[in-house]
Design an enzyme around this catalytic site. Structure first.
Site, PDB file in Angstrom:
ATOM      1  N   SER A 149       3.787  -3.017  -4.323  1.00 39.32           N
ATOM      2  CA  SER A 149       4.497  -3.417  -3.108  1.00 39.32           C
ATOM      3  C   SER A 149       5.708  -2.500  -2.955  1.00 39.32           C
ATOM      4  CB  SER A 149       4.867  -4.894  -3.220  1.00 39.32           C
ATOM      5  OG  SER A 149       5.356  -5.372  -2.003  1.00 39.32           O
ATOM      6  N   HIS A 177       1.104  -3.031  -0.303  1.00 38.06           N
ATOM      7  CA  HIS A 177       1.626  -3.768   0.857  1.00 38.06           C
ATOM      8  C   HIS A 177       2.237  -2.781   1.836  1.00 38.06           C
ATOM      9  CE1 HIS A 177       2.235  -7.614  -1.741  1.00 38.06           C
ATOM     10  NE2 HIS A 177       0.973  -7.434  -1.400  1.00 38.06           N
ATOM     11  N   ASP A 209       2.780 -11.447  -5.587  1.00 42.55           N
ATOM     12  CA  ASP A 209       1.368 -11.229  -5.279  1.00 42.55           C
ATOM     13  C   ASP A 209       0.721 -10.509  -6.467  1.00 42.55           C
ATOM     14  OD1 ASP A 209      -0.946 -11.253  -3.799  1.00 42.55           O
ATOM     15  OD2 ASP A 209      -0.460  -9.468  -2.628  1.00 42.55           O
TER      16      ASP A 209
END
Ligand SMILES: C[S@@+](CC[C@H](N)C(=O)[O-])C[C@H]1O[C@@H](n2cnc3c(N)ncnc32)[C@H](O)[C@@H]1O
Lengths: 281, 192
Positions: free
Chosen positions: B15, B42, B135
């Site tokens: 991310s 992401h 996540d």
């Protein structure tokens, strides 16, 4: 531990297949050839929310309770959509496809898997602005009766209109999106004149057949949920609905590359996934 | 033990700070590294996939966006497209979906890891890199449960440490390493 994991995975997959089969046998909705990993995720989501002890309980509930099945139907539908989704696609329609249609005395369009209708009204607006709407007939279909009802109503939360307006402008909109709806207690209601040439109906791409010859098929973000076998079957439906030179529009992450009907089409605007049915010599 | 190569694929999630971490990872891989690498980074929903262009300059692995129904090939790296979840089917083909965000993310690392774990079982390597949320933790746990290998970037070396930290708290992972060391380990595992 690993062995147990593999076995419980196998059992879970069997139970899910049985559930999908039960829904098919009892209600005729056929998810057997949807993408497995996707169906599994959605069903396990529902299972976790349901508080049931095991998936077999979901089978019993599905057989006994139509409401529960409607819920599963919703879970598997993925009705996410927007007006002028992928504006570049609509811009391509306006600038490159509509000029081809100008010479047609009458235009028929099929939106397959239209969800709550945003895409269909986008098309109607576009055609109005290009002076084509009056000689156009749009068939808008989806297999989910609840969502087709919403499509017919054409009422959307006002707070989504801002996003839709941005899309409309990017798609080369000639006026303001607010020209096309009225506001009523927090909702935007699309104008009746847009609905004049649209027929909304339920139609299941898996189990129903061709119903009309059309010039343009738009089926976006539906095929991604199907396995390759089912994609082929559905593309065959489109082949049978389109005359030579007819157009097929898919979603931005979909393509015909892996389809056994690939040879029946030529890419017309590859970037926007617009294909033309080949002329057979 | 047989001498057959155990691993068939690598999944990686990143991310915030991911671009630099991925560059370093790619730079460290052997020229002949040939496991498919499947990546969720992401990224904003409307982002053009500039990541692909950048990463393609870093390694002979050919980087491209995952296409639906595609089968991952050795020698390729695949990025989940912006705004789509990337799932691995039991036959290893890719599925793309637009159902709701998971951990506020689409693509979500958990979605990729959980489906990949079931598809590849003990033949999968999962890697969590830098990032600002959690996540991927559940997915990495699942990879372990199915006998795969779990690798996490050492939080001390991560641009943003929450995602690696969360992963380490959720699972007993196999390795906690900096990115250069992760690349070296992958080279070794890929050689078998
Ligand atoms: C993600 S939406 C796509 C909506 C719109 N076409 C778009 O691109 O924004 C997918 C739609 O496909 C419909 N669908 C799924 N399976 C179907 C089937 N077998 N027959 C007809 N429609 C189906 C779902 O109900 C859902 O409304």
């Amino acid at each position: 531990m690993k062995k147990n994991q593999n076995e419980s995975l196998e059992n879970q997959d069997i139970e899910i297949r049985l559930l999908v089969d039960a829904i098919y046998q009892k209600y005729g909705y056929d998810f057997r050839n949807y993408s497995q990993a996707h169906v599994k995720r959605r069903i396990l989501n529902r299972f976790n929310l349901s508080g049931m002890k095991n998936i077999t309980d979901m089978i019993h509930e599905s057989l006994a309770n139509r409401k529960f099945v409607d819920q599963i139907l919703m879970d598997l539908s993925i009705t996410v959509t927007e007006m002028f989704r992928d504006p570049a696609f609509y811009k391509a329609l306006r600038e490159e496809i509509f000029p081809l249609l100008q010479s047609y005395p009458f235009i028929k369009i099929w939106h397959a898997g239209c969800s709550s209708g945003e895409e269909v009204y986008s098309m109607a607006i576009l055609m109005k602005e290009e002076g084509l709407y009056e000689r156009t007939q749009i068939y808008a279909t989806d297999f989910n009766p609840v969502i087709i009802k919403q499509a017919k109503d054409g009422v959307y939360p006002l707070n989504r209109m801002k996003e839709f307006s941005v899309n409309y402008q990017k798609a080369g909109g000639k006026g303001s999106l607010s020209d096309y709806y009225t506001i009523n207690s927090g909702d935007a209601k699309l104008l009746e004149i847009l609905k004049k040439n649209i027929v909304f109906a339920t139609h299941n791409l898996v189990t129903d057949s061709v119903f009309a010859e059309v010039n343009l098929v738009i089926c976006r973000n539906v095929l991604i949920y199907f396995d390759r076998y089912l994609q082929d079957r559905v593309i065959k439906l489109f082949v049978d609905s389109l005359p030579e030179g007819g157009l097929l529009c898919l979603g931005s992450k979909e393509n015909l590359q892996f389809s056994s009907h690939y040879h029946e089409f030529n890419p017309l605007i590859p970037k926007e996934k617009i294909y033309i049915r080949k002329y057979l010599l | 033990m047989t001498y057959r190569k155990q691993y068939k694929a690598v999944v990686a999630g990143a991310s915030a700070g991911g671009l630099n971490a991925l560059k370093t990872l790619f730079r460290g891989l052997d020229e002949q590294f040939d496991l498919p690498v499947i990546i969720v980074q992401h990224i904003s929903p409307n982002a053009e996939n500039y990541l692909i262009h950048i990463l393609n300059e870093f390694h002979k692995l050919k980087v491209r966006e995952a296409d639906e129904k595609e089968v991952p090939q050795n020698g390729f790296a695949y990025l989940a497209p912006p705004n789509y979840h990337l799932l691995i089917e039991p036959d290893h083909t890719f599925t793309l979906t637009i159902d709701e965000r998971v951990n506020y993310a689409r693509p979500s690392i958990d979605v990729l890891f959980e489906t990949a774990a079931e598809a590849y079982k003990d033949q999968l390597i999962g890697i969590i890199l830098t990032g600002a949320n959690n996540d991927g933790s559940k997915g990495l746990k699942k990879i372990k449960e199915f006998g795969g290998m779990a690798i996490v970037q050492d939080p001390e070396t991560a641009e943003v440490d929450s995602m690696p930290k969360a992963a380490i708290q959720t699972t007993v992972v196999d390795y906690i390493l900096n990115v250069e060391e992760i690349a070296a380990l992958l080279n070794k595992l890929a050689r078998g």
